[in-house]
Design an enzyme around this catalytic site. Structure first.
Site, PDB file in Angstrom:
ATOM      1  N   ARG A 164      30.989  24.827 -10.756  1.00 24.46           N
ATOM      2  CA  ARG A 164      30.201  25.825 -11.522  1.00 24.46           C
ATOM      3  C   ARG A 164      30.916  27.180 -11.540  1.00 24.46           C
ATOM      4  O   ARG A 164      31.266  27.718 -10.495  1.00 24.46           O
ATOM      5  CB  ARG A 164      28.815  26.006 -10.887  1.00 24.46           C
ATOM      6  CG  ARG A 164      27.967  24.749 -10.917  1.00 24.46           C
ATOM      7  CD  ARG A 164      26.488  25.022 -10.730  1.00 24.46           C
ATOM      8  NE  ARG A 164      26.112  25.337  -9.357  1.00 24.46           N
ATOM      9  CZ  ARG A 164      24.950  24.971  -8.804  1.00 24.46           C
ATOM     10  NH1 ARG A 164      24.072  24.282  -9.511  1.00 24.46           N
ATOM     11  NH2 ARG A 164      24.661  25.302  -7.574  1.00 24.46           N
ATOM     12  N   ARG A 212      11.338  20.521   8.451  1.00 28.39           N
ATOM     13  CA  ARG A 212      12.792  20.438   8.653  1.00 28.39           C
ATOM     14  C   ARG A 212      13.152  19.857  10.018  1.00 28.39           C
ATOM     15  O   ARG A 212      14.315  19.585  10.267  1.00 28.39           O
ATOM     16  CB  ARG A 212      13.405  21.832   8.517  1.00 28.39           C
ATOM     17  CG  ARG A 212      13.355  22.302   7.084  1.00 28.39           C
ATOM     18  CD  ARG A 212      14.149  23.531   6.837  1.00 28.39           C
ATOM     19  NE  ARG A 212      14.171  23.794   5.408  1.00 28.39           N
ATOM     20  CZ  ARG A 212      14.741  24.847   4.862  1.00 28.39           C
ATOM     21  NH1 ARG A 212      15.341  25.726   5.624  1.00 28.39           N
ATOM     22  NH2 ARG A 212      14.725  25.036   3.559  1.00 28.39           N
ATOM     23  N   LYS A 227      16.092  18.263  -6.794  1.00 32.52           N
ATOM     24  CA  LYS A 227      14.655  18.363  -6.433  1.00 32.52           C
ATOM     25  C   LYS A 227      13.947  19.365  -7.341  1.00 32.52           C
ATOM     26  O   LYS A 227      12.822  19.139  -7.765  1.00 32.52           O
ATOM     27  CB  LYS A 227      14.494  18.853  -4.992  1.00 32.52           C
ATOM     28  CG  LYS A 227      14.846  17.866  -3.933  1.00 32.52           C
ATOM     29  CD  LYS A 227      14.579  18.459  -2.556  1.00 32.52           C
ATOM     30  CE  LYS A 227      15.164  19.851  -2.466  1.00 32.52           C
ATOM     31  NZ  LYS A 227      15.093  20.486  -1.187  1.00 32.52           N
ATOM     32  N   ARG A 276      30.165  31.823  -7.841  1.00 34.49           N
ATOM     33  CA  ARG A 276      29.253  32.424  -6.859  1.00 34.49           C
ATOM     34  C   ARG A 276      29.681  32.043  -5.451  1.00 34.49           C
ATOM     35  O   ARG A 276      30.152  30.929  -5.229  1.00 34.49           O
ATOM     36  CB  ARG A 276      27.825  31.918  -7.106  1.00 34.49           C
ATOM     37  CG  ARG A 276      27.158  32.576  -8.295  1.00 34.49           C
ATOM     38  CD  ARG A 276      25.657  32.434  -8.190  1.00 34.49           C
ATOM     39  NE  ARG A 276      25.285  31.019  -8.087  1.00 34.49           N
ATOM     40  CZ  ARG A 276      24.655  30.354  -9.040  1.00 34.49           C
ATOM     41  NH1 ARG A 276      24.320  30.951 -10.155  1.00 34.49           N
ATOM     42  NH2 ARG A 276      24.333  29.089  -8.880  1.00 34.49           N
ATOM     43  N   ARG A 304      26.731  24.130   4.538  1.00 33.28           N
ATOM     44  CA  ARG A 304      25.310  23.915   4.200  1.00 33.28           C
ATOM     45  C   ARG A 304      24.945  22.434   4.298  1.00 33.28           C
ATOM     46  O   ARG A 304      23.884  22.077   4.794  1.00 33.28           O
ATOM     47  CB  ARG A 304      25.012  24.417   2.779  1.00 33.28           C
ATOM     48  CG  ARG A 304      24.813  25.917   2.705  1.00 33.28           C
ATOM     49  CD  ARG A 304      24.590  26.373   1.284  1.00 33.28           C
ATOM     50  NE  ARG A 304      23.231  26.157   0.816  1.00 33.28           N
ATOM     51  CZ  ARG A 304      22.845  26.344  -0.444  1.00 33.28           C
ATOM     52  NH1 ARG A 304      23.709  26.739  -1.342  1.00 33.28           N
ATOM     53  NH2 ARG A 304      21.599  26.129  -0.798  1.00 33.28           N
TER      54      ARG A 304
END
Length: 247
Positions: free
Chosen positions: A161, A122, A47, A194, A205
């Site tokens: 990552r 949301r 996004k 991270r 999440r």
């Protein structure tokens, strides 16, 4: 606007080239149709890559509710003061307040052609309140762009990552691997992941995201305004799909 000139920019001090550029932009924008667009998608769905492109192409303003709340608090606007009271008590800012802050933002010239809303609504209640507010303005949401992507693909994108903390150099185990496993190409120092990029954090999440947003997508689906974008495609192809959905 009376009384605004002292706090806002003095146009006499703005370089001519900037004024002309802005005037030309506004003239080009004046022929564009109004659009009110909502972006929905999990973290890592792209996004953030698409929203500046949509904003420029259709002359929309980008409304990120978190940033707007912080700005309203900093500006000490009446709504900002109320929001700060809630935050100081550790409470969630009410839906009515957030919708009020969006309503305020829509008065700005940059929002004249419409907006992109990201991260809101949301919940179905928030979607209904947003609809009510827009209805009072004689407007409605035109399109909901749903950045649909398989959780497994997202997991690969995000959990692959790795970064070199002191330089910020980023690697990806599959798409941009370091020359030596787990170490920075330049310094040979170890790479780290991270906290947010670990599989466990991502899984929770994503679960929260699906649980929360599926009812919102259903709500807009019933209105027939959802465009499902296959967000695993390369960014240029997603941009083409976005333009098709908004044309």
């Amino acid at each position: 606007m009376a009384g605004a000139s002292s706090s806002s920019l003095n146009l006499e001090d703005v370089p001519s080239v900037d004024l002309m550029t802005e005037l030309l932009r506004r003239m080009k924008c004046s022929s564009k149709p109004d659009k009110r667009v909502i972006l929905v998608g999990p973290p890592g769905s792209g996004k953030g890559t698409q929203s500046p492109i949509i904003k420029d192409e259709y002359c929309l303003c980008h409304l990120a509710t978190g940033d707007m709340l912080r700005a309203a608090v900093a500006a000490k606007s009446p709504l900002g003061i109320k929001a700060k009271e809630a935050m100081d008590k550790g409470e969630l800012v009410s839906d009515d307040l957030v919708v009020g802050i969006i309503d305020e933002a829509l008065k700005k010239p940059s929002c004249q052609k419409g907006f992109i809303l990201d991260g809101f609504p949301r919940t179905v209640v928030q979607a209904q309140k947003l609809d009510e507010m827009l209805e009072n303005r004689g407007a409605k949401v035109d399109k909901v762009l749903n950045f649909a992507i398989d959780d497994a693909i997202l997991e690969e994108r995000i959990t692959g990552r790795w970064i070199h903390p002191s330089s910020g150099r980023a690697y990806h185990t599959k798409f941009a691997p370091p020359k030596g496993p787990g170490v920075d190409d330049v310094t040979g120092e170890p790479l780290i992941q991270r906290k947010d990029d670990t599989a466990a954090v991502l899984k929770s999440r994503l679960e929260a995201f699906h649980k929360q947003t599926e009812p919102v997508i259903d709500y807009y689906n019933k209105k027939g305004i959802v465009a499902n974008l296959p967000a695993e495609k390369p960014p240029q192809e997603v941009t083409a799909d976005v333009k098709k959905a908004l044309s």
